[in-house]
Write an enzyme that holds these catalytic residues in place. Structure first.
Site: not given
Lengths: 257, 82
Positions: A98, A185-186, A207-208
């Site tokens: 990645k 992401a996001g 992830n988050t």
């Protein structure tokens, strides 16, 4: 319905790709991975800490079932990212990466010129390159031309949880790309993941949104369902948006009329 | 101290060398290969990747790749990330 998710000839069961960062413990991470159904997870490449003996992340990932995707997070130049990718290849079991080349500390937006350059170098070196990029169709086309195996436009800044900020660009990127499009992401919550999939994304990487949730394991399951629901809705073909109502029940035979 | 031990200590002393390991100056006993450096550091070689002077060392070459004075060595592993 057969709907395989194939990247560079490799088939994945899940269209949800998850991270390994920011979990409160390795045990929680492992449980969340299981609940997510993901069969690809991202990992970061960092210097070994000689000062303390820590348990290895790999003790909590069943690599016979889960494919490791090393990232080049926190690399700010093409050279750094290329070096890190080569180390990740040697530490891991594959030539996949990645690719991240960050251009700005505050937004973590990519340096797209360096990203395209690093993609070209790594593809020539035999890598399967999955670049994290802006939601910019022109950059995505350049990455594909450079040999990227997928393009991974962001939905919103990394870790922001803002959801898909430019839905139309994601649709344009999906329409023009011959390689898989992974929204990376996001995502903040399950509906964001569903929206990404409904727009036609082939997969979602996060992830988050999972690791940072109050209950990461429950959120992982929510994301699994959202990605599946969004994919099904995309394939099913949604109705057009209209300004006014269209009755669902017959207009004839109403009592007393 | 018996003679064998004496010579071991002497050889070790004479061949100690300075390298840069993960960005920090460090004295290590010589002679060393990548494999013996990892053993010295008590690191499981299957879980790391090693870069010597900015070139990745293939795992199959750890045994016959010597570490030399002033080498710049990076030893990395996988950690949590997104």
């Amino acid at each position: 319905m057969s709907d395989p998710f194939v990247i560079a000839g490799r088939t994945f069961h899940s269209r949800l790709i998850v991270g390994t960062g920011k979990y409160s413990s390795n045990q929680v991470m492992r449980a969340a991975h299981e609940a997510s159904g993901a069969d690809m997870v991202t990992v970061a490449v960092r210097r070994v800490d000689f000062t303390r003996k820590t348990e290895s992340l790999l003790d909590y990932i069943d690599t016979s079932k889960i494919f490791l995707l090393p990232n080049t997070a926190a690399c700010y130049t093409a050279d750094e990212a290329i070096r890190t990718a080569r180390l990740g290849r040697e530490a891991g079991m594959s030539n996949w990466v990645k690719l991240e080349v960050i251009g700005d500390e505050k937004t973590l937006f990519p340096d797209t010129a360096a990203l395209v350059e690093a993609t070209r170098v790594l593809v020539n070196d035999g890598f399967v390159v999955l670049p994290y990029t802006n939601d910019d169709p022109v950059v995505c086309r350049k990455l594909e031309d450079a040999g990227a195996a997928a393009v991974m436009p962001l939905g919103a800044p990394i870790g922001s949880g803002l959801g898909i900020q430019n839905a139309n660009n994601i649709r344009i990127i999906r329409e023009q790309s011959k390689v898989p499009v992974i929204v990376d992401a996001g995502v903040g919550t399950a509906s964001d993941a569903a929206v990404a999939m409904e727009l036609g994304a082939d997969g979602v990487l996060m992830n988050t949104a999972i690791a940072g949730a109050n209950d990461p394991v429950a959120m992982a399951r929510a994301m699994k369902l959202a990605v599946e629901a969004g994919r099904l809705a995309y394939l099913a073909g949604r109705i057009p948006r209209k300004m006014y109502a269209t009755a669902s029940s017959p207009l004839e035979g109403v009592v007393g009329r | 101290m018996n003679m064998e031990r004496f010579w071991t200590v002497l050889v070790r002393y004479e061949s100690a060398m300075n390298v840069t390991l993960n960005g920090e100056p460090r004295e290590v006993p010589g002679p060393l290969t990548v494999a013996t450096l990892l053993a010295h550091l008590d690191i499981d070689s299957r879980r790391v990747a090693v870069e010597l002077n900015e070139t990745v060392v293939k795992r199959a070459r750890y045994d016959d790749t010597p570490i030399r004075p002033d080498d710049v060595i990076e030893i990395v592993n996988f950690v949590g990330g997104g």
